[in-house]
Enzyme design. Structure first.
Site, PDB file in Angstrom:
ATOM      1  N   PHE A 149       0.857  -1.186   0.000  1.00 18.11           N
ATOM      2  CA  PHE A 149       0.000   0.000   0.000  1.00 18.11           C
ATOM      3  C   PHE A 149       0.891   1.233   0.000  1.00 18.11           C
ATOM      4  CE2 PHE A 149      -2.323   3.586   1.617  1.00 18.11           C
ATOM      5  CZ  PHE A 149      -3.478   3.533   0.853  1.00 18.11           C
ATOM      6  N   ASP A 234       9.279   3.002   2.223  1.00 15.40           N
ATOM      7  CA  ASP A 234       8.063   3.766   2.512  1.00 15.40           C
ATOM      8  C   ASP A 234       7.783   3.632   4.004  1.00 15.40           C
ATOM      9  OD1 ASP A 234       5.559   4.796   2.940  1.00 15.40           O
ATOM     10  OD2 ASP A 234       4.644   3.916   1.151  1.00 15.40           O
ATOM     11  N   LYS A 263       2.183  11.229   7.140  1.00 19.07           N
ATOM     12  CA  LYS A 263       1.390  10.975   8.346  1.00 19.07           C
ATOM     13  C   LYS A 263       1.884  11.762   9.562  1.00 19.07           C
ATOM     14  CE  LYS A 263      -1.122   7.121   6.716  1.00 19.07           C
ATOM     15  NZ  LYS A 263      -0.781   5.974   5.902  1.00 19.07           N
TER      16      LYS A 263
HETATM   17  C1  LIG Z   1      -0.966   6.074   4.365  1.00 23.31           C
HETATM   18  C2  LIG Z   1       0.111   5.528   3.545  1.00 23.31           C
HETATM   19  C3  LIG Z   1       0.424   6.085   2.285  1.00 23.31           C
HETATM   20  C4  LIG Z   1      -0.400   7.182   1.638  1.00 23.31           C
HETATM   21  O1  LIG Z   1      -0.429   8.356   2.375  1.00 23.31           O
HETATM   22  P1  LIG Z   1      -1.588   9.431   2.057  1.00 23.31           P
HETATM   23  O2  LIG Z   1      -1.212  10.609   2.915  1.00 23.31           O
HETATM   24  O3  LIG Z   1      -2.882   8.809   2.466  1.00 23.31           O
HETATM   25  O4  LIG Z   1      -1.528   9.728   0.617  1.00 23.31           O
HETATM   26  C5  LIG Z   1       1.491   5.561   1.599  1.00 23.31           C
HETATM   27  N1  LIG Z   1       2.223   4.553   2.096  1.00 23.31           N
HETATM   28  C6  LIG Z   1       1.960   3.993   3.288  1.00 23.31           C
HETATM   29  C7  LIG Z   1       2.828   2.894   3.806  1.00 23.31           C
HETATM   30  C8  LIG Z   1       0.880   4.448   4.048  1.00 23.31           C
HETATM   31  O5  LIG Z   1       0.589   3.873   5.218  1.00 23.31           O
END
Ligand SMILES: *Cc1c(COP(=O)(O)O)cnc(C)c1O
Length: 413
Positions: A149, A234, A263
């Site tokens: 994700f 990520d 985040k």
């Molecule tokens: C939440 C998340 C994203 C996307 O972030 P947004 O601010 O919602 O675009 C990307 N990678 C990971 C691992 C995430 O948990």
């Protein structure tokens, strides 16, 4: 629509109705309408208190409405909030210095959402591939993992392995290869001379808090270095102290060239994301190559500076480590094996995976909400628990009691 019997007032019901009637239905929230928060606690429109065990998917690591964040917000909002990058502002420079030091990296590039930072990292990896690795034009490949994700843009969902994330959103961008997660040999086999990067979550959050086998990240890092392509971590969900270290990759011996953050980088106050990395990669961008109107704005940078300081001053990595171990060991011992297959995670990023016979995870999140614990199912058999890292010992004890009672009572109701 509300689908459980939480004692909602007409005020709460009306808010849900407004969402239903006027919003796109791209979420299925629990029928709880929140109006206030403080630390690990939130209150609904009727004044009912809940323990937040989701933290907006790990965006509120510092806790709700942290007084130092409020102070920074008020102070900065009264001075200047947006300049664009056509000019300098007096927050972005100090933020870049503090963030790169915090990450042990050389350069950073600010964006707004996590998905935008992922897009930025992909652009950087490709730029590096063509300029430095000398990959032939348009041939760059990035290896990603099954069940990843990384966000919701069309480019990103194009390399998702979840059919729902992709359905009816094509055509998609090429140049991505999917390999099984947790399998370093699979990464090795997917490499070609055109491979420019390996994009990976150190723990897969949305997939259900999937913790890869020990040694996986270090082995992947070794493979990246050996074959000359970028390790792109990520850490949007796993970073910033969530898993008991500042970054999740630090649990193993590895050195990503690019780190993607978002985040909690804005302390739950303001969307801010970043790609942080080496000069060899970020140094390749020239004026005009990339940008964002709001990226690096002084309000975001001021808030992010405070958000980073809170993580350090309150030793939130240490707290996540200690409380996370307590969470897993207590629940592993207490929860009936007939219902719970596994309690897993690192630090305060944890999940309870249900036995397939236990009924849908949604039932359990609803029962938890009825007892004042807000957690959310991810996929159909897993419930994620990721409270603000400032969660108190008493609150944690109380949560463990509620969770234990729900899983002993519901049994797949
Ligand atoms: C939440 C998340 C994203 C996307 O972030 P947004 O601010 O919602 O675009 C990307 N990678 C990971 C691992 C995430 O948990």
């Amino acid at each position: 629509m509300a689908d459980m019997n939480l004692p909602l007032s007409s005020v709460g019901r009306n808010h849900i109705k407004l969402n239903d009637m006027h919003g796109a239905h791209n979420y299925h929230p629990l029928p709880v309408v929140l109006a206030r928060g403080q630390g690990e606690w939130v209150w609904d429109v009727d004044g009912r208190r809940y323990l937040d065990m989701l933290s907006a998917y790990s965006a509120v690591n510092q806790g709700h409405v942290h007084p130092r964040m409020v102070e920074t917000l008020m102070e900065q909002a009264g001075r200047i909030t947006l300049t664009s990058r056509a000019f300098y502002n007096d927050q972005i420079g100090p933020w870049l210095k503090e963030l790169t030091e915090f990450c042990g990296m050389e350069r950073a590039l600010p964006m707004n959402s996590g998905a935008e930072a992922v897009e930025t990292a992909v652009k950087l990896a490709r730029k590096w591939g063509y300029r430095t690795k000398k990959v032939a034009p348009e041939q760059a490949e990035i290896i990603v993992c099954d069940s990843n994700f990384h966000g919701r843009t069309t480019m990103i969902v194009g390399f998702s392995s979840d059919p729902q994330y992709r359905a009816d959103f094509g055509p998609f961008t090429g140049g991505f290869k999917i390999v099984p997660y947790g399998d370093a040999q699979a990464l090795r086999q997917a490499i070609t001379p055109n491979t420019v990067g390996f994009l990976v979550e150190p723990i897969q959050g949305e997939a259900g808090v999937i913790v890869p086998p020990a040694g996986y990240l270090a082995e992947c890092d070794r493979i990246c270095k050996e074959h000359n392509f970028l390790f792109i971590a990520d850490e949007i969900q796993t970073g910033l102290c969530r898993t008991g270290k500042t970054f999740c990759f630090q649990h193993e011996n590895c050195a990503p060239e690019l780190l993607i953050l978002g985040k909690a980088l804005g302390g739950g106050f303001y969307p801010i994301s970043a790609v942080v990395g080496t000069d060899a990669v970020l140094g390749l961008l020239k004026p005009g190559d990339h940008g964002s109107t709001f990226g690096g704005n002084p309000l975001a940078c001021a808030l992010s500076r405070t958000a980073l300081r809170i993580l350090q001053d309150e030793n939130l990595a240490g707290r996540a480590e200690t409380l996370g171990q307590r969470f897993r060991s207590r629940l592993t011992a207490a929860l009936p094996k007939s219902v719970v297959k596994e309690v897993r995670g690192k630090g305060l990023l944890n999940a309870i995976e249900l036995q397939s016979s236990a009924g849908p995870a949604r039932n359990y999140s609803e029962q938890l909400a009825l007892r004042g614990v807000l957690a959310k199912e991810t996929r159909s058999t897993t419930i994620r628990f990721a409270p603000p890292l400032v969660i108190g010992d008493d609150a944690m004890e109380w949560a463990l009691e509620q969770i234990t009672e729900v899983f002993s009572v519901v049994r797949g109701a």
